[in-house]
Design a protein around this motif. Structure first.
Motif, short mmCIF file in Angstrom:
data_model
loop_
_atom_site.label_atom_id
_atom_site.label_comp_id
_atom_site.label_asym_id
_atom_site.label_seq_id
_atom_site.Cartn_x
_atom_site.Cartn_y
_atom_site.Cartn_z
N ALA A 201 10.06 -19.54 -5.14
CA ALA A 201 10.92 -19.04 -4.08
C ALA A 201 10.53 -19.62 -2.72
N ARG A 202 9.23 -19.65 -2.45
CA ARG A 202 8.79 -20.17 -1.16
C ARG A 202 9.01 -21.67 -1.05
N LYS A 203 8.86 -22.38 -2.15
CA LYS A 203 9.13 -23.81 -2.14
C LYS A 203 10.58 -24.09 -1.78
N ASP A 204 11.47 -23.20 -2.22
CA ASP A 204 12.90 -23.34 -1.93
C ASP A 204 13.30 -22.69 -0.61
N GLY A 205 12.33 -22.10 0.10
CA GLY A 205 12.63 -21.45 1.37
C GLY A 205 13.29 -20.10 1.24
N ARG A 206 13.17 -19.47 0.07
CA ARG A 206 13.78 -18.16 -0.14
C ARG A 206 12.80 -17.04 0.14
N PRO A 207 13.28 -15.93 0.71
CA PRO A 207 12.38 -14.78 0.94
C PRO A 207 11.89 -14.19 -0.38
N THR A 208 10.70 -13.63 -0.35
CA THR A 208 10.18 -12.88 -1.50
C THR A 208 10.27 -11.37 -1.25
N VAL A 209 10.87 -11.00 -0.16
CA VAL A 209 11.08 -9.62 0.26
C VAL A 209 12.58 -9.38 0.31
N PRO A 210 13.09 -8.25 -0.20
CA PRO A 210 12.36 -7.11 -0.76
C PRO A 210 11.86 -7.37 -2.18
N SER A 211 11.06 -6.44 -2.66
CA SER A 211 10.53 -6.51 -4.02
C SER A 211 10.72 -5.15 -4.69
N GLN A 212 10.74 -5.15 -6.01
CA GLN A 212 10.95 -3.90 -6.74
C GLN A 212 9.61 -3.17 -6.91
N LEU A 213 9.64 -1.86 -6.72
CA LEU A 213 8.41 -1.08 -6.83
C LEU A 213 7.76 -1.25 -8.19
N ALA A 214 8.53 -1.32 -9.26
CA ALA A 214 7.94 -1.49 -10.59
C ALA A 214 7.09 -2.76 -10.65
N ASP A 215 7.54 -3.83 -10.00
CA ASP A 215 6.76 -5.07 -9.97
C ASP A 215 5.49 -4.89 -9.15
N GLU A 216 5.58 -4.13 -8.06
CA GLU A 216 4.38 -3.87 -7.27
C GLU A 216 3.35 -3.07 -8.08
N LEU A 217 3.81 -2.09 -8.82
CA LEU A 217 2.89 -1.28 -9.62
C LEU A 217 2.20 -2.12 -10.69
N ALA A 218 2.88 -3.16 -11.16
CA ALA A 218 2.31 -4.00 -12.22
C ALA A 218 1.40 -5.10 -11.69
N ARG A 224 -3.07 -0.46 -7.54
CA ARG A 224 -3.68 -0.38 -8.86
C ARG A 224 -5.16 0.05 -8.79
N ALA A 225 -5.57 0.53 -7.62
CA ALA A 225 -6.98 0.90 -7.43
C ALA A 225 -7.40 2.08 -8.30
N ASN A 226 -6.43 2.80 -8.85
CA ASN A 226 -6.74 3.95 -9.71
C ASN A 226 -6.89 3.56 -11.18
N LEU A 227 -6.65 2.29 -11.50
CA LEU A 227 -6.62 1.87 -12.90
C LEU A 227 -7.98 1.36 -13.35
N PRO A 228 -8.38 1.66 -14.59
CA PRO A 228 -9.69 1.21 -15.08
C PRO A 228 -9.89 -0.29 -14.98
N GLU A 229 -8.84 -1.07 -15.25
CA GLU A 229 -9.02 -2.53 -15.23
C GLU A 229 -9.32 -3.05 -13.82
N LEU A 230 -8.74 -2.43 -12.79
CA LEU A 230 -9.05 -2.85 -11.42
C LEU A 230 -10.44 -2.39 -11.03
N LYS A 231 -10.79 -1.18 -11.41
CA LYS A 231 -12.14 -0.69 -11.09
C LYS A 231 -13.20 -1.57 -11.73
N ASP A 241 -10.72 6.63 -6.62
CA ASP A 241 -9.61 5.73 -6.35
C ASP A 241 -9.62 5.20 -4.92
N ALA A 242 -9.80 6.09 -3.95
CA ALA A 242 -9.78 5.67 -2.55
C ALA A 242 -10.95 4.74 -2.24
N GLU A 243 -12.08 4.98 -2.88
CA GLU A 243 -13.25 4.12 -2.67
C GLU A 243 -12.99 2.72 -3.20
N VAL A 244 -12.32 2.64 -4.36
CA VAL A 244 -11.97 1.34 -4.93
C VAL A 244 -10.94 0.64 -4.04
#
Length: 255
Positions: A201-218, A224-231, A241-244
């Motif tokens: 998208a950026r190579k083509d000069g297209r915005p990456t905003v807005p984005s879908q919340l489901a994609d942000e969660l993934a 994702r600071a609450n997830l075992p894999e991120l910790k 979670d807040a500490e992570v």
């Protein structure tokens, strides 16, 4: 009928957003980094601006407000608690306050952390959330005024919105945010795929905003600071979670 959304690039990497009700003709803008691109977008569509919604007081989100108000007569809406740092408000809202655009009513969320008094506007029928510099595409704002605990609470509010919600954030930082995210989760398949889409998208000069919340969660490490894999990725498997989140924010500030 949902509100029509127009994303307007401003300055070097900011965004403003028009929302328009086709039935009533009512139009609002969220944040005003500069007036000229917004006025041009309105003129191109033959729309009249009635409201200016502000997320927070930083100059790159409000410095065009007075010119835009002068040329359109639009009323200015913002957080009552931050009114002393915003342009003069015609409507001052507290958390949970309502703002109506056409036939749809949105509500405010206090998402302090980047600044104290930062708010987001959520329009549930249209599945839109205007998050300014709180939750951003693949990232979140720096903690200029608030604490990590405060920002984690704010991001958790936004994370609880429906997954189809479009997150309309204030800057084009997504490509660099994605590089940081991959430094933490290099094997995350959704992150790998999204990073490629962002680069294209950026190579083509297209915005990456807005984005879908489901994609942000993934893919967004700050959600994702609450997830075992991120910790585990930051060697904090037993931490809160807040500490992570605080550790992830510290790493991003140095990235």
């Amino acid at each position: 009928m949902p509100l029509e959304l127009v994303t307007i690039p401003c300055l070097s990497d900011n965004y403003a957003f028009l929302i328009h009700d086709a039935k009533t003709g009512d139009t609002a803008v969220v944040d005003v980094p500069e007036a000229a691109p917004i006025l041009a977008a309105l003129a191109a569509r033959g729309w009249s601006l009635s409201q200016i919604l502000l997320t927070h007081h930083h100059a790159d989100h409000i410095q065009g407000v007075e010119e835009l108000r002068r040329q359109t007569g639009a009323r200015v809406v913002g957080n009552a608690a931050d009114a002393h740092r915003l342009p003069p408000l015609d409507l001052a809202l507290d958390e949970g306050g309502e703002v109506t655009v056409g036939s749809e009513t949105g509500r405010t969320l206090d998402v302090s952390g980047h600044t104290i008094g930062h708010i987001a506007f959520h329009f549930p029928q249209s599945e839109l959330a205007f998050t300014g510099d709180s939750l951003m595409a693949m990232g979140c704002g720096r903690l200029f005024e608030g604490t990590a605990e405060m920002m984690w609470r704010s991001l958790s509010k936004l994370a609880a919105l429906p997954g189809d919600t479009l997150i309309c954030s204030g800057h084009e930082y997504t490509e660099s945010n994605a590089r940081f995210a991959r430094s933490l989760e290099p094997a995350n398949p959704e992150l790998i795929f999204r990073s490629g889409s962002i680069a294209a998208a950026r190579k083509d000069g297209r915005p990456t905003v807005p984005s879908q919340l489901a994609d942000e969660l993934a893919t967004n490490p700050f959600l994702r600071a609450n997830l075992p894999e991120l910790k585990t990725a930051v060697d904090m498997a037993d931490a809160g979670d807040a500490e992570v989140f605080a550790e992830i924010r510290r790493r991003k500030d140095k990235f």
